[in-house]
Write a protein that holds these residues in place. Sequence first.
Motif, PDB file in Angstrom:
ATOM      1  N   ALA A 528      53.438 -29.350   5.997  1.00  0.00           N
ATOM      2  CA  ALA A 528      54.268 -30.302   6.744  1.00  0.00           C
ATOM      3  C   ALA A 528      53.475 -31.503   7.229  1.00  0.00           C
ATOM      4  N   ALA A 529      52.242 -31.607   6.788  1.00  0.00           N
ATOM      5  CA  ALA A 529      51.420 -32.731   7.228  1.00  0.00           C
ATOM      6  C   ALA A 529      52.003 -34.055   6.753  1.00  0.00           C
ATOM      7  N   TRP A 530      52.541 -34.093   5.537  1.00  0.00           N
ATOM      8  CA  TRP A 530      53.139 -35.328   5.039  1.00  0.00           C
ATOM      9  C   TRP A 530      54.351 -35.736   5.864  1.00  0.00           C
ATOM     10  N   LEU A 531      55.080 -34.729   6.354  1.00  0.00           N
ATOM     11  CA  LEU A 531      56.265 -35.016   7.146  1.00  0.00           C
ATOM     12  C   LEU A 531      55.885 -35.602   8.491  1.00  0.00           C
ATOM     13  N   LEU A 557      57.166 -31.886  15.929  1.00  0.00           N
ATOM     14  CA  LEU A 557      56.130 -31.997  14.911  1.00  0.00           C
ATOM     15  C   LEU A 557      55.275 -33.240  15.114  1.00  0.00           C
ATOM     16  N   GLN A 558      55.893 -34.352  15.481  1.00  0.00           N
ATOM     17  CA  GLN A 558      55.135 -35.590  15.595  1.00  0.00           C
ATOM     18  C   GLN A 558      54.153 -35.583  16.758  1.00  0.00           C
ATOM     19  N   MET A 562      46.665 -33.428  13.543  1.00  0.00           N
ATOM     20  CA  MET A 562      46.491 -32.939  12.182  1.00  0.00           C
ATOM     21  C   MET A 562      45.669 -31.659  12.141  1.00  0.00           C
ATOM     22  N   LYS A 563      44.723 -31.512  13.065  1.00  0.00           N
ATOM     23  CA  LYS A 563      43.888 -30.316  13.067  1.00  0.00           C
ATOM     24  C   LYS A 563      44.669 -29.075  13.493  1.00  0.00           C
ATOM     25  N   GLU A 564      45.833 -29.304  14.144  1.00  0.00           N
ATOM     26  CA  GLU A 564      46.640 -28.157  14.553  1.00  0.00           C
ATOM     27  C   GLU A 564      47.507 -27.627  13.422  1.00  0.00           C
ATOM     28  N   LEU A 565      47.652 -28.411  12.363  1.00  0.00           N
ATOM     29  CA  LEU A 565      48.431 -27.957  11.215  1.00  0.00           C
ATOM     30  C   LEU A 565      47.511 -27.179  10.277  1.00  0.00           C
ATOM     31  N   ALA A 566      47.153 -25.943  10.670  1.00  0.00           N
ATOM     32  CA  ALA A 566      46.144 -25.139   9.962  1.00  0.00           C
ATOM     33  C   ALA A 566      46.787 -24.199   8.970  1.00  0.00           C
TER      34      ALA A 566
END
Length: 646
Positions: A528-531, A557-558, A562-566
């Motif tokens: 979901a990083a792209w989202l 999500l916003q 980014m480091k939390e999206l592991a």
Amino acid sequence: MSPYSLELRVTSIYAVLQVWRRPDVHPPRLRDKGLPRSEFETEIGSVSTMASLRRHRRSGRGEEQCRAANSRLPQCTQSDITHEANQQWSSHTRRSTLQLQDDLSHHHPPLQKDPALHHPPLHHCPASNTTSRPFRLLLKWPQTLLPPLAFCLLLAASLPATCAAICPRNCTCDDEALVVRCMPSSIDVMPVTFNPNIQQLTMYSTEISTLDVISFRFYEDLRHVNLSKNRITEVAPKTFENQRDLEELHLAHNNIKQLTADMFLGLSKLIVLSLQGNAIMSLDGGIFQHLRQLRELDLSENHIEKLENQALQGLTYLRVLHLQSNKLKSIPASNLALVPDLAELSLGSNKFTEIKENDFLSMGTLKDLDLSGSMLEDGLSLESFKSLSGLGKLNLEDCGLTSVPSIPLSSLGQLEELHIGRNLFTTLPTNMFRNNRNLHSLYVSFCPQLQRLEKNVLQHNLNIKKVVITNNPQLAYIAPDALRFLPELKVLDLQNNNLHQISEDAASWTDIEHWRLDGNPITCNCSAAWLRTLMMAPNSSGKVVCGSPPGLEGIPLQSLQMKELACGLDPTMQGVVIGLVVCVLVVVIAAVVLVMLYRHHNSCVHRLLKGHHLGSRQGRCDTPYTHSYHQAYTMTPTKPVPVTEL
């Protein structure tokens, strides 16, 4: 104020005149039209004081009582009344009074004179200092002139209150805009005391049950009448005969059971007629023949089972017809042929189960067709919409469809807007609308069994501008390229589905002006990083809330880094994975080393693997390594053969 207030006031004045002339006779009982007691007392209060004064004077009571009664009289508003002026208009007043008494005699017959009664002589009562000069002059006039004069004065005094009573309680009357609006009230008949020039009348939630020829007799300038949500059960013939300029008539949500042609007599300029939510069961032939200019007719939410032949006769200019939520067992094709210019037709929530080839044969001008709520599971075919070549909007919601009706829709080349929600199909297949190339809006919502959107769903619909696929509780997968390569797509709404993940290639997200993914349980991991990056763009709307993993539930999500999206791994799992990776690397390296040593023939390892014992004399690593070959592999040199022997 009750519509009978004016009648009540005039009747009260007449009663006072009777008391003035005959004090021993009580005034006739006034008709109570349902007024509250306080209001009724207000109506007759203005005349009771004068009646009391006259009784005091007739009965010869004392001067003190007479003065007390006299002090309660209202002061006259005229500056001066002279005997000479009275002589000029007394005869006219007497004739007017007699005429009015004759008009009132239908409801309140005048009392007959009793010759046996003896009128006592008049005892003059000295006027108090508080009595105005005109009233003192009035007391000195002959008794024969008092009744007409008193009647005129009382009628003049009551005019301000009468004007205030023209607009009933809970109504708002705007004489400048010529508009009357009545809120819910207990009014049970149409008031006749409104401004006769009103053009707009709105009354709802009242007790009115019948409309007759008197209801609108005085309001010939009406343009708009709204009598919805009342208790009307009957509309008498010729009720609207005088409303030649009426353009809109709303009688929705009443209890009208039957329509006749004479009900609409005189409405030659009517444009809109609403009879929604009544108890009409059938439509006879010719009932709308007087409505030559009618453009919109609403007969929805009734109990209509059939339309008789010629029921829609005369509606040459009809453009909008609502017949949804009735009990029609078939489409009234013969009556629809009588309205060739019809542009909008609503037939949803009826009892027909199929659409035949000729049902819409004469509807070439139809632009909007609503069939929602009709059970058409197996009732659509290639010929169903063949005659509707110009149809622009079609509603097939809640029709029990188990698959997308691609074949029946293929004949609608001009279709621009399609609603197919609330049906039972499970998939939106590839190229399902390949023949509807003008389609620009698609609505697929509240489908309880929809699970997938396949690749290239709208591949041939390059004019599509708006796609709404919302509130589908089982929709969990949208294939890559499902909604991609649509250059005109401006709005993409995917709210309240069951999407845990969605591909970056599912649509051209950066080219869409407004897109929404609210209400989906998105898994907030590296996929979901792209989202998250996309949501920082200005064209995103709404917010996406994480549905998983457990540590991130309910967080937008916003707002995550980014480091939390592991990718969904907590620290413990990360350690386990790293340990496994290290172990695998160690094993691989050891295996490589052993293979290399094995290939080296002079190594101790090689000898060890061959079975030599390193502890024996012959097994030491420093002993030269020798190898014996079998005799068969040994070449013995031979003596050369002389040439001469050859």
